[in-house]
Motif scaffolding. Structure first.
Motif, mmCIF file in Angstrom:
data_model
loop_
_atom_site.group_PDB
_atom_site.id
_atom_site.type_symbol
_atom_site.label_atom_id
_atom_site.label_comp_id
_atom_site.label_asym_id
_atom_site.label_seq_id
_atom_site.Cartn_x
_atom_site.Cartn_y
_atom_site.Cartn_z
ATOM 1 N N GLN A 249 0.836 -1.215 0.000
ATOM 2 C CA GLN A 249 0.000 0.000 0.000
ATOM 3 C C GLN A 249 0.868 1.261 0.000
ATOM 4 N N LEU A 250 2.015 1.198 0.686
ATOM 5 C CA LEU A 250 2.837 2.414 0.759
ATOM 6 C C LEU A 250 4.325 2.061 0.746
ATOM 7 N N MET A 251 5.054 2.737 -0.156
ATOM 8 C CA MET A 251 6.514 2.620 -0.157
ATOM 9 C C MET A 251 7.080 3.858 0.551
ATOM 10 N N ILE A 252 7.965 3.611 1.515
ATOM 11 C CA ILE A 252 8.635 4.722 2.204
ATOM 12 C C ILE A 252 10.125 4.589 1.894
ATOM 13 N N SER A 289 15.923 9.623 7.615
ATOM 14 C CA SER A 289 14.878 10.004 6.655
ATOM 15 C C SER A 289 13.699 9.033 6.648
ATOM 16 N N ILE A 290 13.957 7.737 6.719
ATOM 17 C CA ILE A 290 12.836 6.777 6.677
ATOM 18 C C ILE A 290 11.968 6.860 7.939
ATOM 19 N N PRO A 291 12.571 6.865 9.151
ATOM 20 C CA PRO A 291 11.672 6.963 10.312
ATOM 21 C C PRO A 291 10.916 8.286 10.397
ATOM 22 N N ILE A 292 11.523 9.388 9.944
ATOM 23 C CA ILE A 292 10.775 10.662 9.941
ATOM 24 C C ILE A 292 9.599 10.538 8.964
ATOM 25 N N ALA A 293 9.875 9.971 7.781
ATOM 26 C CA ALA A 293 8.818 9.820 6.770
ATOM 27 C C ALA A 293 7.713 8.895 7.274
ATOM 28 N N LEU A 294 8.110 7.831 7.955
ATOM 29 C CA LEU A 294 7.110 6.888 8.484
ATOM 30 C C LEU A 294 6.179 7.597 9.479
ATOM 31 N N ARG A 305 -4.145 0.073 9.901
ATOM 32 C CA ARG A 305 -3.832 -1.278 10.387
ATOM 33 C C ARG A 305 -4.033 -2.296 9.260
ATOM 34 N N GLY A 306 -3.030 -3.131 9.080
ATOM 35 C CA GLY A 306 -3.123 -4.159 8.044
ATOM 36 C C GLY A 306 -2.439 -3.787 6.738
ATOM 37 N N ASP A 307 -2.113 -2.483 6.578
ATOM 38 C CA ASP A 307 -1.418 -2.068 5.347
ATOM 39 C C ASP A 307 -0.036 -2.719 5.262
ATOM 40 N N LYS A 308 0.329 -3.126 4.055
ATOM 41 C CA LYS A 308 1.691 -3.633 3.829
ATOM 42 C C LYS A 308 2.554 -2.444 3.405
ATOM 43 N N VAL A 309 3.666 -2.280 4.118
ATOM 44 C CA VAL A 309 4.521 -1.105 3.912
ATOM 45 C C VAL A 309 5.920 -1.575 3.530
ATOM 46 N N LEU A 310 6.494 -0.890 2.543
ATOM 47 C CA LEU A 310 7.857 -1.220 2.101
ATOM 48 C C LEU A 310 8.801 -0.084 2.481
ATOM 49 N N LEU A 311 9.838 -0.403 3.246
ATOM 50 C CA LEU A 311 10.901 0.570 3.530
ATOM 51 C C LEU A 311 12.077 0.201 2.647
ATOM 52 N N VAL A 312 12.703 1.184 1.998
ATOM 53 C CA VAL A 312 13.828 0.838 1.122
ATOM 54 C C VAL A 312 14.868 1.957 1.149
ATOM 55 N N ALA A 313 16.147 1.550 1.270
ATOM 56 C CA ALA A 313 17.200 2.550 1.486
ATOM 57 C C ALA A 313 18.463 2.220 0.706
ATOM 58 N N PHE A 314 19.255 3.282 0.515
ATOM 59 C CA PHE A 314 20.553 3.144 -0.144
ATOM 60 C C PHE A 314 21.488 4.195 0.441
#
Ligand code: UT7
Length: 357
Positions: A249-252, A289-294, A305-314
């Motif tokens: 549902q959401l890419m962060i 950046s990812i935890p602030i965005a989250l 609740r129940g959303d599938k979330v993708l965290l991705v970093a480089f």
């Protein structure tokens, strides 16, 4: 591996000093037009004098604990992901531990540059799912403004300060943090680094003259690898979670450059409407950046609740990684704060069920 790891608390802190592109136009040869069109950044935050990675971590960590209704004394482990620690040692996590009064907690830092927070999540998940730890506070925090070279316009407009934190707890819920993948390519390390201050180039008159205490970056090279690596890691983490891209549902993503984020989405054929972007406000805050965005995504109602979330970093190293989680959200409002209270309530429930009234 009987229990899952779920995020039950989150919080962030950014310094109050806002620095716009127009402000930077006054100190370096740049323009709002260049920065906006090449990076998507419109403003960023810089720490005030006296503010450090540990003080910002503390603020974010306290908010995350409050949200999770967990007392600092009940924390098992504190992990701070940062490449701009208060000191080489002691670890920033130890400074946070004592300031919080988290008497029982172990504490250490993770250094994987912008991939640090995802690395922290992977470690905390492992500790909690194995059953050795019941909870963890994972913080991503940076004070990169202190490493900026104001004579290098290609980097000084990008990086900034802030902190974000999550509480991860053991849960009997059927889902939680479902996958976490990490990768690295050390041969590319010199493309993005702070060369001075470690034992290879200890601080000296020479390191100062050579500008080795500043961030240096070959931006174009980093850019190309970032897009491919983040897309690959995203696919791997989604497959490890036995999901498909369309289930997310959401890419962060790590907020390094809007064009990188768009490049990743394009490569994956993932719609930008389902990608969270806040780089315009904060610039590149590396591990933060990812935890602030989250946190901002949750506050904006983009995580249910129940959303599938993708965290991705480089990031530097090079390092990259991704994690897929099912959003749990907040505990029920009446949840007792302490682990002891919660345990005794569980015993009372059990007694009620077992003994005839
Ligand atoms: O967070 C971890 C990883 N970091 C990243 O992922 C960052 C990856 N890299 C990038 O985001 C981009 O490469 C940058 C934003 C750093 C640079 O964008 P670019 O489109 O790759 O620009 P460039 O470095 O190729 O520079 C293009 C031009 C150059 O001028 P000439 O040589 O074409 O005349 C630069 O001197 O832009 C110039 N330039 C600037 N002009 C105005 C570089 N920085 C600036 C600036 N303002 N701040």
């Amino acid at each position: 591996m009987g229990q899952n790891a779920v995020i039950t608390g989150w919080g962030y802190y950014v310094p109050s000093r806002v620095v716009t592109n127009a402000d930077l136009e006054k100190v370096v040869d740049t323009s709002d037009e260049w920065i906006t069109s090449r990076t998507g950044i419109k403003a960023r935050r810089y720490a005030a004098e006296g503010e450090t990675t540990s003080t910002m971590s503390l603020r974010a960590g306290r908010l995350a604990l409050e949200k999770a209704r967990l007392r600092p004394q009940d924390l098992d482990i504190i992990i701070v992901a940062t490449c701009s620690p208060d000191y080489i040692f002691p670890a920033t996590a130890c400074l946070v531990q004592t300031a919080l009064g988290a008497d029982r907690a172990g504490a250490f830092d993770v250094e994987a540059a912008c991939t640090g927070f995802v690395s922290g999540i992977a470690i905390a998940r492992g500790l909690v799912v194995s059953g050795s730890h019941q909870n963890a506070l994972v913080i991503g925090a940076e004070t990169l403004s202190r490493f900026l070279n104001w004579k290098d316009r290609s980097t000084c407009v990008l990086f900034a300060d802030g902190a974000g934190a999550v509480v991860i707890e053991a849960s009997n819920a059927s889902v939680g943090i479902e996958s976490a993948v990490l990768h690295s390519e050390g041969s590319k390390g010199e493309l993005l680094m702070v060369a001075g201050g470690g034992v290879r180039h200890p601080a000296s008159q020479k390191t100062l003259e050579l500008g080795q205490h500043f961030i240096t970056m070959q931006g174009g090279e980093v850019f190309k690898l970032a897009v491919k690596s983040m897309a690959d890691a995203a696919e791997e983490a989604i497959a490890d979670a036995n999901l498909r891209l369309e289930d997310i549902q959401l890419m962060i993503p790590h907020q390094a450059n809007l064009r990188i984020i768009e490049g990743v989405a394009k490569r994956l054929h993932f719609p930008m409407e389902r990608v969270f972007v806040n780089i315009q406000k904060y610039g590149n805050t590396s591990a933060a950046s990812i935890p602030i965005a989250l946190c901002e995504a949750a506050a904006e109602g983009r995580l249910r609740r129940g959303d599938k979330v993708l965290l991705v970093a480089f990031g530097g190293g090079f390092t990259w990684g991704a994690s897929v989680l099912e959003w749990f959200g907040e505990h029920e409002p009446g949840r007792p704060k302490s682990i002891v209270e919660r345990a005794s309530r569980r015993v009372e429930d059990l007694v009620d069920r077992v003994l005839p009234s």
